[in-house]
Write a protein that holds these residues in place. Structure first.
Motif, PDB file in Angstrom:
ATOM      1  N   VAL A  72       7.067   2.200   0.051  1.00 48.88           N
ATOM      2  CA  VAL A  72       5.743   2.800   0.200  1.00 48.88           C
ATOM      3  C   VAL A  72       4.948   2.687  -1.095  1.00 48.88           C
ATOM      4  O   VAL A  72       3.761   2.376  -1.078  1.00 48.88           O
ATOM      5  N   ARG A  73       5.581   2.895  -2.224  1.00 51.61           N
ATOM      6  CA  ARG A  73       4.882   2.806  -3.508  1.00 51.61           C
ATOM      7  C   ARG A  73       4.434   1.387  -3.826  1.00 51.61           C
ATOM      8  O   ARG A  73       3.421   1.189  -4.476  1.00 51.61           O
ATOM      9  N   ARG A  74       5.188   0.404  -3.404  1.00 48.05           N
ATOM     10  CA  ARG A  74       4.838  -0.988  -3.692  1.00 48.05           C
ATOM     11  C   ARG A  74       3.814  -1.565  -2.726  1.00 48.05           C
ATOM     12  O   ARG A  74       3.186  -2.566  -3.019  1.00 48.05           O
ATOM     13  N   SER A  75       3.663  -0.964  -1.564  1.00 44.20           N
ATOM     14  CA  SER A  75       2.727  -1.504  -0.589  1.00 44.20           C
ATOM     15  C   SER A  75       1.304  -1.158  -1.008  1.00 44.20           C
ATOM     16  O   SER A  75       1.041  -0.104  -1.568  1.00 44.20           O
ATOM     17  N   SER A  76       0.427  -2.100  -0.753  1.00 43.92           N
ATOM     18  CA  SER A  76      -0.973  -1.846  -1.056  1.00 43.92           C
ATOM     19  C   SER A  76      -1.770  -1.884   0.241  1.00 43.92           C
ATOM     20  O   SER A  76      -1.485  -2.657   1.141  1.00 43.92           O
TER      21      SER A  76
END
Length: 167
Positions: A72-76
């Protein structure tokens, strides 16, 4: 309970937990997997086997949560005009070079990069300058993919918009 059945239950329970690791957030496979691990563990010899099984399940669930948080943190998420790059719009007025296009239920001001487009022609969004979209005829976009034309470079003061990752 037979030892073979207990081992099969533990194996199926571990398989369901692995599914949860690959598709975090489902929780149904993990709940069934935990139940099968506990049931299989009690079939192997009572409660002494439950402690390592519970610790293994907790470790796998922690790993699943950590992988979900990392993904989730890496998805943009592309928002605004950046999310529109690469989508197809329909000219509502003639674009020579400026006019209006219709895209996803909305009218947008647009400027065609090369040539002109008449009412009803399909155009591809290639960027934006503020709230004015930069477009290209859909045919030209296909020609660009096979290398017939080169894309226009942004003019000074123009902000190029890169396509969103994963779209």
């Amino acid at each position: 309970m037979d030892t073979a059945i207990a081992l099969v239950l533990i194996g199926v329970g571990m398989f369901l937990l692995v599914i949860e690791l690959h598709r975090p957030g489902l929780f149904i496979p993990s709940l069934i997997g935990i139940g099968l691990l506990v049931l299989g563990g009690t079939g192997l010899g009572g409660t002494w086997i439950l402690i390592p099984v519970v610790l293994a399940v907790l470790a796998l669930m922690t790993l699943s949560a950590a992988l979900t948080i990392r993904r989730v943190r890496r998805s943009s998420v592309a928002t605004g005009t950046a999310a529109l790059v690469g989508t197809v719009a329909v000219a509502r007025t003639s674009l020579s070079p400026e006019g209006m296009v219709f895209l996803q239920g909305e009218r947008w001001q647009a400027r065609i990069e090369h040539g002109a487009a008449s009412v009803g022609e399909r155009v591809v969004i290639v960027g934006a300058d503020g709230f004015q979209l930069r477009v290209r005829k859909e045919v030209q976009d296909a020609e660009l993919r096979i290398g017939i034309h080169r894309p226009a470079r942004p003019t000074p003061g123009e902000t190029p918009i890169e396509p969103a990752k994963g779209t």
